[in-house]
Design an enzyme around this catalytic site. Structure first.
Site, PDB file in Angstrom:
ATOM      1  N   TYR A 125       0.832  -1.202   0.000  1.00  0.00           N
ATOM      2  CA  TYR A 125       0.000   0.000   0.000  1.00  0.00           C
ATOM      3  C   TYR A 125       0.870   1.256   0.000  1.00  0.00           C
ATOM      4  O   TYR A 125       0.910   2.006  -0.970  1.00  0.00           O
ATOM      5  CB  TYR A 125      -0.895   0.054   1.235  1.00  0.00           C
ATOM      6  CG  TYR A 125      -1.832  -1.103   1.450  1.00  0.00           C
ATOM      7  CD1 TYR A 125      -2.202  -1.958   0.417  1.00  0.00           C
ATOM      8  CD2 TYR A 125      -2.366  -1.351   2.718  1.00  0.00           C
ATOM      9  CE1 TYR A 125      -3.071  -3.010   0.631  1.00  0.00           C
ATOM     10  CE2 TYR A 125      -3.245  -2.395   2.939  1.00  0.00           C
ATOM     11  CZ  TYR A 125      -3.588  -3.232   1.903  1.00  0.00           C
ATOM     12  OH  TYR A 125      -4.452  -4.273   2.129  1.00  0.00           O
ATOM     13  N   SER A 126       1.558   1.499   1.115  1.00  0.00           N
ATOM     14  CA  SER A 126       2.251   2.769   1.333  1.00  0.00           C
ATOM     15  C   SER A 126       3.387   2.985   0.345  1.00  0.00           C
ATOM     16  O   SER A 126       4.055   2.044  -0.087  1.00  0.00           O
ATOM     17  CB  SER A 126       2.814   2.820   2.761  1.00  0.00           C
ATOM     18  OG  SER A 126       1.781   2.803   3.714  1.00  0.00           O
ATOM     19  N   GLU A 245      -7.104  -5.356   8.869  1.00  0.00           N
ATOM     20  CA  GLU A 245      -5.779  -5.074   9.418  1.00  0.00           C
ATOM     21  C   GLU A 245      -5.901  -4.363  10.762  1.00  0.00           C
ATOM     22  O   GLU A 245      -5.180  -4.666  11.725  1.00  0.00           O
ATOM     23  CB  GLU A 245      -4.972  -4.216   8.444  1.00  0.00           C
ATOM     24  CG  GLU A 245      -3.553  -3.953   8.931  1.00  0.00           C
ATOM     25  CD  GLU A 245      -2.756  -3.025   8.026  1.00  0.00           C
ATOM     26  OE1 GLU A 245      -1.557  -2.846   8.282  1.00  0.00           O
ATOM     27  OE2 GLU A 245      -3.348  -2.470   7.065  1.00  0.00           O
ATOM     28  N   SER A 371      -2.079   5.927  10.668  1.00  0.00           N
ATOM     29  CA  SER A 371      -1.544   6.505  11.898  1.00  0.00           C
ATOM     30  C   SER A 371      -2.658   6.852  12.884  1.00  0.00           C
ATOM     31  O   SER A 371      -3.846   6.887  12.540  1.00  0.00           O
ATOM     32  CB  SER A 371      -0.744   7.767  11.571  1.00  0.00           C
ATOM     33  OG  SER A 371      -1.614   8.779  11.104  1.00  0.00           O
TER      34      SER A 371
END
Length: 404
Positions: A125-126, A245, A371
């Site tokens: 993803y990131s 997740e 986050s």
């Protein structure tokens, strides 16, 4: 796979059935006593999957039993008590869960059993410029013609990918349309990791581990049939994957395993060893920490029921944010219990070393899966109904969005 209608059975009858099946098929205790590892993991997982106990809430057409989340908990508790591997994959196996819920029938036929019997998946993803704002991904997926719908050529970079070296598949978020707003031009792929053009580089972490990796992808291939959900509809698929997740992280999956060595909660055990149980301030802080864990456990049960029913749940953000607070908070209390000794480290100072490791490791739960700040935004918007955060680039074609 098991095919047919789900069987109606009482919890007591279900427990007896599972216990009897394990008596006949699982010899983990025998392996531990003899100090050997005779278990063929893939073969064992195949047996558990075929019995329907690994993904009991799934359809009987796809290795499940069609059970409710309450019935699944009965099975989970028994498997947990017997130290059975492969349990609760209908909650914890992100690649399999996402493919089952949103993948095509062809994709499920090709990949699901492999995913459930030992083929690991990692999260792609990131990116360096798309962390908290995942909709800003710039990894390219370009379609080329060929048999069976053709394939996509992938070029780009991913970062903070856990366990990439061991992964057979990657859950890849890539840009397939640059002329629509950022959320609308993303597709979600089950990407084969073991191929030329995939360069995996470990990242050295403050804990001394190298669990995370950065991935460089150059002209790698993925079949077009490996798109999960609709083409350019990857943002919706991502929400399901992220919900699971966050469920896993909200239950404390990022904590050090084997942390608790006695029947007492870890902080109580630590205070006992260091003669701090009579300190009223320390006792109050330990009590608060235990209360936070119990509250989060109750909230996670509510969230699990919702995610099993709806396939997603914003309540997962509450659990993930709570676990972040729990991990940082317990590390602070441990430091107070140890006092000046918390400055020590190394194998001869086990309690201090554990506290320092846990303090550093807690940041993994604060960042991974979105986050703490992102979780607060989700909670405010989706649970409390507050106004959305302003995004000036939300509705412009992604090609016009500046990066850097």
């Amino acid at each position: 796979m098991m095919v047919g209608k789900a069987v109606v059975i009482s919890n007591d009858g279900l427990a007896a059935e599972v216990e009897a099946w394990l008596d006949a098929h699982w010899d983990a205790q025998n392996r531990r006593e003899k100090g050997t590892d005779r278990l063929d993991v893939k073969s064992w997982l195949g047996k558990l999957v075929d019995a329907g106990y690994s993904v009991p809430t799934w359809s009987t057409d796809w290795f499940g039993r069609g059970y409710s989340s309450k019935q699944a908990r009965v099975i989970d508790e028994i498997l947990r008590s017997r130290h059975v591997i492969g349990r609760s994959q209908d909650r914890y196996n992100l690649g399999a869960v996402t493919t089952y819920r949103l993948g095509s029938e062809q994709l499920k036929s090709e990949l699901l059993r492999d995913m459930l019997t030992g083929a690991h998946s990692c999260l792609l993803y990131s990116e360096p410029n798309a962390g908290s704002d995942l909709a800003g991904v710039r990894t390219k997926a370009e379609w080329v013609a060929g048999p069976d719908g053709g394939e996509y050529v992938i070029n780009g970079q991913k970062v903070w990918t856990s366990n990439a070296k061991e992964a057979t598949y990657g859950m890849l978020l890539a840009r397939t349309d640059w002329d629509v707003p950022k959320h609308g031009g993303i597709s979600f792929f089950i990407f084969p990791m073991k191929q030329d053009g995939v360069d995996i580089r470990p990242i050295n972490q403050i804990t001394g581990e190298s669990e995370f990796n950065e991935i460089f992808i150059e002209n790698a291939r993925v079949p077009a049939r490996n798109v999960v959900g609709e083409l350019n509809g990857g943002w919706k698929v991502l929400q399901t994957a992220l919900a699971y997740e966050r469920l896993i992280m909200g239950e404390g999956a990022t904590e050090r395993r084997g942390k608790q060595q006695s029947s007492l909660p870890p902080l109580l055990e630590l205070a006992k060893r260091h003669n701090k149980l009579n300190d009223p301030v320390i006792r109050q802080k330990i009590a608060q920490a235990i209360a936070y864990r119990q509250l989060n456990s109750l909230n996670m049960k509510r969230a699990k029921d919702e995610i099993m029913t709806n396939g997603s749940s914003s309540l997962m953000s509450l659990g993930k944010l709570a676990m972040s607070r729990i991990q940082h908070g317990e590390a602070r209390v441990a430091a107070e219990i140890l006092g000046p000794a918390s400055l020590f480290d190394g194998p001869e100072f086990k309690d201090s070393a554990d506290m320092n490791f846990d303090s550093a490791k807690a940041y993994m739960n604060s960042i991974g899966g979105g986050s703490d700040q992102i979780q607060r935004n989700i909670i405010s918007e989706r649970i409390l109904g507050l106004p959305r955060e302003i995004e000036v680039d939300r509705n412009m074609p992604f090609r016009d969005v500046k990066s850097g």
